[in-house]
Design a protein around this motif. Structure first.
Motif, PDB file in Angstrom:
ATOM      1  N   ASP A  92       3.687  14.523   1.161  1.00 25.27           N
ATOM      2  CA  ASP A  92       3.367  13.152   1.565  1.00 25.27           C
ATOM      3  C   ASP A  92       4.487  12.538   2.401  1.00 25.27           C
ATOM      4  O   ASP A  92       4.282  11.541   3.085  1.00 25.27           O
ATOM      5  CB  ASP A  92       3.102  12.270   0.347  1.00 25.27           C
ATOM      6  CG  ASP A  92       1.778  12.601  -0.307  1.00 25.27           C
ATOM      7  OD1 ASP A  92       1.041  13.446   0.227  1.00 25.27           O
ATOM      8  OD2 ASP A  92       1.481  12.014  -1.367  1.00 25.27           O
ATOM      9  N   GLU A 153       5.497   5.956   2.803  1.00 30.74           N
ATOM     10  CA  GLU A 153       4.909   4.914   3.650  1.00 30.74           C
ATOM     11  C   GLU A 153       5.192   5.179   5.126  1.00 30.74           C
ATOM     12  O   GLU A 153       4.296   5.062   5.967  1.00 30.74           O
ATOM     13  CB  GLU A 153       5.461   3.541   3.263  1.00 30.74           C
ATOM     14  CG  GLU A 153       4.945   3.011   1.953  1.00 30.74           C
ATOM     15  CD  GLU A 153       5.634   1.708   1.550  1.00 30.74           C
ATOM     16  OE1 GLU A 153       6.262   1.063   2.409  1.00 30.74           O
ATOM     17  OE2 GLU A 153       5.525   1.340   0.358  1.00 30.74           O
ATOM     18  N   GLU A 154       6.442   5.536   5.433  1.00 34.52           N
ATOM     19  CA  GLU A 154       6.819   5.825   6.828  1.00 34.52           C
ATOM     20  C   GLU A 154       6.006   6.997   7.368  1.00 34.52           C
ATOM     21  O   GLU A 154       5.547   6.969   8.514  1.00 34.52           O
ATOM     22  CB  GLU A 154       8.299   6.125   6.931  1.00 34.52           C
ATOM     23  CG  GLU A 154       9.191   4.911   6.861  1.00 34.52           C
ATOM     24  CD  GLU A 154      10.662   5.249   7.044  1.00 34.52           C
ATOM     25  OE1 GLU A 154      11.017   6.450   7.062  1.00 34.52           O
ATOM     26  OE2 GLU A 154      11.451   4.305   7.164  1.00 34.52           O
ATOM     27  N   GLN A 155       5.837   8.049   6.562  1.00 29.79           N
ATOM     28  CA  GLN A 155       5.079   9.213   6.993  1.00 29.79           C
ATOM     29  C   GLN A 155       3.617   8.839   7.228  1.00 29.79           C
ATOM     30  O   GLN A 155       3.003   9.279   8.190  1.00 29.79           O
ATOM     31  CB  GLN A 155       5.186  10.349   5.971  1.00 29.79           C
ATOM     32  CG  GLN A 155       4.484  11.616   6.371  1.00 29.79           C
ATOM     33  CD  GLN A 155       5.067  12.296   7.589  1.00 29.79           C
ATOM     34  OE1 GLN A 155       6.242  12.120   7.913  1.00 29.79           O
ATOM     35  NE2 GLN A 155       4.270  13.066   8.285  1.00 29.79           N
ATOM     36  N   GLY A 156       3.064   7.994   6.363  1.00 32.18           N
ATOM     37  CA  GLY A 156       1.694   7.531   6.539  1.00 32.18           C
ATOM     38  C   GLY A 156       1.505   6.767   7.825  1.00 32.18           C
ATOM     39  O   GLY A 156       0.525   6.960   8.558  1.00 32.18           O
ATOM     40  N   GLU A 157       2.470   5.901   8.136  1.00 31.94           N
ATOM     41  CA  GLU A 157       2.407   5.136   9.384  1.00 31.94           C
ATOM     42  C   GLU A 157       2.515   6.061  10.591  1.00 31.94           C
ATOM     43  O   GLU A 157       1.818   5.878  11.589  1.00 31.94           O
ATOM     44  CB  GLU A 157       3.532   4.100   9.423  1.00 31.94           C
ATOM     45  CG  GLU A 157       3.342   2.970   8.441  1.00 31.94           C
ATOM     46  CD  GLU A 157       4.563   2.069   8.320  1.00 31.94           C
ATOM     47  OE1 GLU A 157       5.545   2.264   9.093  1.00 31.94           O
ATOM     48  OE2 GLU A 157       4.557   1.171   7.454  1.00 31.94           O
ATOM     49  N   GLU A 159       1.611   9.227  10.744  1.00 36.09           N
ATOM     50  CA  GLU A 159       0.366   9.985  10.854  1.00 36.09           C
ATOM     51  C   GLU A 159      -0.774   9.134  11.424  1.00 36.09           C
ATOM     52  O   GLU A 159      -1.645   9.648  12.106  1.00 36.09           O
ATOM     53  CB  GLU A 159      -0.021  10.587   9.501  1.00 36.09           C
ATOM     54  CG  GLU A 159       0.906  11.713   9.089  1.00 36.09           C
ATOM     55  CD  GLU A 159       0.639  12.247   7.698  1.00 36.09           C
ATOM     56  OE1 GLU A 159      -0.343  11.780   7.043  1.00 36.09           O
ATOM     57  OE2 GLU A 159       1.394  13.134   7.257  1.00 36.09           O
ATOM     58  N   GLU A 160      -0.742   7.831  11.139  1.00 36.04           N
ATOM     59  CA  GLU A 160      -1.774   6.944  11.692  1.00 36.04           C
ATOM     60  C   GLU A 160      -1.666   6.811  13.201  1.00 36.04           C
ATOM     61  O   GLU A 160      -2.666   6.645  13.891  1.00 36.04           O
ATOM     62  CB  GLU A 160      -1.696   5.558  11.039  1.00 36.04           C
ATOM     63  CG  GLU A 160      -2.233   5.509   9.635  1.00 36.04           C
ATOM     64  CD  GLU A 160      -2.083   4.120   9.009  1.00 36.04           C
ATOM     65  OE1 GLU A 160      -1.685   3.177   9.720  1.00 36.04           O
ATOM     66  OE2 GLU A 160      -2.358   4.002   7.808  1.00 36.04           O
ATOM     67  N   THR A 161      -0.443   6.869  13.716  1.00 35.44           N
ATOM     68  CA  THR A 161      -0.249   6.737  15.161  1.00 35.44           C
ATOM     69  C   THR A 161      -0.609   8.012  15.910  1.00 35.44           C
ATOM     70  O   THR A 161      -0.798   7.969  17.117  1.00 35.44           O
ATOM     71  CB  THR A 161       1.209   6.350  15.501  1.00 35.44           C
ATOM     72  OG1 THR A 161       2.090   7.393  15.062  1.00 35.44           O
ATOM     73  CG2 THR A 161       1.582   5.037  14.878  1.00 35.44           C
TER      74      THR A 161
END
Length: 162
Positions: A92, A153-157, A159-161
């Motif tokens: 994650d 959280e940073e990784q999720g952001e 991946e969203e980009t």
């Protein structure tokens, strides 16, 4: 190229030629274009004349854009120590555990979620080098848990980009 008995001008020209040659070699060995073409020639030659399985692992793992395969020694105060891989949720954070080398020297490739990370183990990790370095600095306790949540959280952001 002897400079014995040479004039100052001849020595200067010799030194300039040497410097130019070194600069040319530096440019050649730092050229991505030349590297790409030499890799093709080397791969073709190895495939043609040997039985070696040839792969460009740098390209395969995208190691050039900040991603790396790295070793990390786990210390007793590390956030990872004493936990099983499934509880760490490193994927994650964008980090994959490729293997675990125990302090006794045994290597466990492709570890599973139930494997415990012990102090003195060496982890072979793949991911963004900055994320791996941050993980290496992370200490056990609430602060480490908070850093993990922030990294997720940073990784999720990120991946969203993409």
């Amino acid at each position: 190229m002897s400079t014995t008995g040479a004039s100052v001008t001849q020595r200067t020209i010799t030194l300039a030629l040497l410097a130019a040659g070194l600069l040319l070699l530096w440019l050649i060995f730092n050229s991505r274009w030349i590297e790409r073409h030499m890799n093709r020639v080397i791969a073709w030659t190895l495939k043609k004349f040997t039985d070696l399985d040839v792969r460009d692992y740098v390209a395969l793992l995208e190691l050039s854009n900040g991603y790396a395969v790295s070793e990390m020694l786990v210390e007793s105060t590390d956030w990872l120590a004493g936990k099983c891989l499934a509880d760490l949720w490193l994927s994650d954070e964008g980090i994959l555990v490729l293997g675990i080398r125990s302090s006794a020297g045994a290597f466990h490739g492709s570890p599973r979620g139930g494997d415990i990370v012990s102090a003195s183990d060496t982890l072979i990790l793949y991911g963004d080098l900055e994320n791996i370095e941050e993980l290496d600095r992370r200490r056990a306790g609430r602060a480490g848990d908070k850093e993990h949540s922030h990294a997720v959280e940073e990784q999720g952001e990120l991946e969203e980009t993409l």
